[in-house]
Write an enzyme that holds these catalytic residues in place. Structure first.
Site, PDB file in Angstrom:
ATOM      1  N   ASP A 126       0.895  -1.230  -0.104  1.00 16.42           N
ATOM      2  CA  ASP A 126       0.023   0.050  -0.085  1.00 16.42           C
ATOM      3  C   ASP A 126       0.860   1.165  -0.051  1.00 16.42           C
ATOM      4  O   ASP A 126       2.104   1.076   0.296  1.00 16.42           O
ATOM      5  CB  ASP A 126      -0.921   0.034   1.207  1.00 16.42           C
ATOM      6  CG  ASP A 126      -0.291   0.126   2.485  1.00 16.42           C
ATOM      7  OD1 ASP A 126       0.776  -0.708   2.782  1.00 16.42           O
ATOM      8  OD2 ASP A 126      -0.777   0.906   3.341  1.00 16.42           O
ATOM      9  N   GLU A 130       0.121  -0.963   5.706  1.00 11.78           N
ATOM     10  CA  GLU A 130       1.165  -0.379   6.553  1.00 11.78           C
ATOM     11  C   GLU A 130       0.927   1.342   6.646  1.00 11.78           C
ATOM     12  O   GLU A 130       1.311   1.582   7.804  1.00 11.78           O
ATOM     13  CB  GLU A 130       2.646  -0.290   5.889  1.00 11.78           C
ATOM     14  CG  GLU A 130       3.860  -0.358   6.903  1.00 11.78           C
ATOM     15  CD  GLU A 130       3.995   1.203   7.019  1.00 11.78           C
ATOM     16  OE1 GLU A 130       4.732   1.611   8.063  1.00 11.78           O
ATOM     17  OE2 GLU A 130       3.917   2.008   6.264  1.00 11.78           O
TER      18      GLU A 130
HETATM   19 ZN    ZN Z   1       6.819   2.367   4.134  1.00 17.82          ZN
END
Ligand code: ZN
Length: 451
Positions: free
Chosen positions: A95, A157
């Site tokens: 992501d 994340e």
């Molecule tokens: Zn990162």
């Protein structure tokens, strides 16, 4: 046999692989894999599938998606360890932060662009480069690396993740000897570093209210305090005159032997000519081990809608970086207590918790760390340094709790000078990418030999 390579063979194979790595990284940049709430989920899911495809092409046969309840899937793959060899878990994330041209990008953030030896685009560095480093280090061994491999590519994340519960309930899944977190980088291109400390991060929102409703500043100004000025007075107490954080009782570490030169920092930060640095003590401790506090948003009338009134309410979001080994809950409450204590004139305030994430200190006395240092030094042909890093990675603490004996190696191709992760015109240096691929491959080879 694929799984025994000399240093030279690894250098040569990495060089030969780079055209593919560059093409595949560009391919991955095109996916708008923003996992933030409110953004479309299709591109994130498509990116997860594309990551599986790339890893498969690079030799990770047994790779698939694992559903994470409430969140985006993780990409997971495994290669069994040859007898007696250690197992390494490689971590990266697919992501990315949001990006749009209007933020100030020179070109479309989702259209990869190669220029001056760098690849530009959202995620080019953070952390699609990490996916390519992971994939390439497997490809170099023809998919038969000398050690056991687990690959974990996360999809959340950059936003509130859902992986924690999965890790806590499946610790055996994460069993390994060393975690390589490929989501970092050097201070400058070509200057090899391993990240050994990360500060934590806590944040809260303060609401200030002084009046029941807005009133004319001509008729009422001079006696009743307005909320915005009250808020400004509160925020002004967060630092002392030298720019050190003035919240009492916070944990504050000083660390030795880490070097960060002021001119490099000024250049990396884009600090304007003549602007002072704030805080005291070595630059490395101000950046990596002491607390720092920032006001990251204010809700108040904007200039375009401003009128001559006393503003009845105003709010601010405050984010504080905390010492790597500080207790985030404790530090957050010290900050919140400070805000309450300094509020002037008995104005009404409310302070709300937003986040409390721990920092992390990587032990550097294990054999894995020594081996990684040697691999990085060989790949870059230069002595390595230990540095701290800006972003906190809450996952590290969770992985550490799940697998307490495993070592952590944090590195990558996201250089602090030009990569501009989370910012506009994010990019990665192609030679830096190659050197980190070499380092990661050497690491796998040396780990095998070292045991
Ligand atoms: Zn990162």
């Amino acid at each position: 046999m694929e799984n025994e390579l000399s240093d030279n063979e690894i250098f040569r194979k990495a060089r030969a692989l780079m055209p593919d790595v560059v093409e595949d990284l560009k391919h991955l940049i095109r996916y708008r894999s923003v996992a933030f709430p409110g953004y479309p989920s299709e591109p994130v899911k498509a990116m997860a599938d594309a990551t599986v495809e790339v890893l498969k092409q690079y030799g990770l046969q047994d790779v698939h998606l694992i559903d994470i309840p409430g969140g985006y899937p993780v990409v997971y793959g495994e290669i069994q360890a040859p007898l007696g060899a250690p197992t390494i878990m490689m971590y990266a994330h697919y992501d990315v932060q949001p990006a749009q041209r209007e933020d100030g990008w020179d070109t479309d953030p989702w259209m990869p662009l190669e220029k001056g030896g760098r690849i530009y685009g959202r995620g080019a560095a953070d952390d699609k480069s990490g996916i390519m480093i992971t994939a390439a280090s497997l490809k170099i061994f023809g998919g038969k690396p000398p050690v056991g491999i687990k690959v974990l590519i996360e999809g959340e994340e950059e936003t509130t993740g859902h992986l924690e519960e999965f890790i806590t309930s499946h610790p055996e899944f994460f069993k390994c000897d060393v975690f390589i977190i490929v989501d970092n980088g050097n201070l400058s291109v070509g200057d090899p570093a391993i990240i050994t400390i990360l500060r934590g991060e806590v944040s809260c929102i303060i609401d200030v209210q002084t009046l029941d409703h807005a009133v004319h500043s001509g008729s009422f100004g001079g006696a009743a305090p307005d909320a915005l000025v009250s808020l400004i007075r509160i925020l002004a107490t967060l630092h002392d005159a030298r720019g050190d954080v003035a919240v009492k009782g916070l944990r504050s570490d000083t660390i030795g032997n880490m070097e960060y030169r002021e001119e490099i920092y000024r250049q990396n930060a884009g600090l304007l000519e003549g602007v002072d640095l704030i805080g005291t003590g070595p630059l490395s401790s101000r950046l990596w081990s002491k607390p720092s506090v920032t006001v990251i948003g204010i809700d108040a009338p904007s200039i375009s809608t401003a009128s001559n009134i006393l503003i009845p309410r105003a709010s601010a979001k405050i984010s504080m970086r905390i010492s790597p080994d500080a207790d985030p809950h404790r530090e957050l409450h010290l900050l919140m207590d400070h805000l309450r204590a300094v509020a002037p004139w008995n104005v009404h305030i409310e302070v709300r918790e937003v986040s409390d994430n721990s920092g992390f200190i990587c032990p550097t006395d294990g054999s894995g760390f020594a081996t990684a240092s040697r691999a990085l030094e060989t790949a870059f042909k230069k002595p390595i340094r230990k540095i701290g890093a800006g972003g906190s990675i809450p996952l590290l603490r969770i992985l550490h709790n799940a697998v307490p004996k495993a070592e952590f190696i944090l590195w990558g191709a996201q250089d602090t000078s030009y990569s501009r992760i989370h910012g506009t015109d994010e990019s990665v240096d192609i030679h830096e990418l190659e050197r980190v691929i070499v380092a990661q491959s050497l690491f796998l080879q040396y780990l095998k030999k070292g045991r």
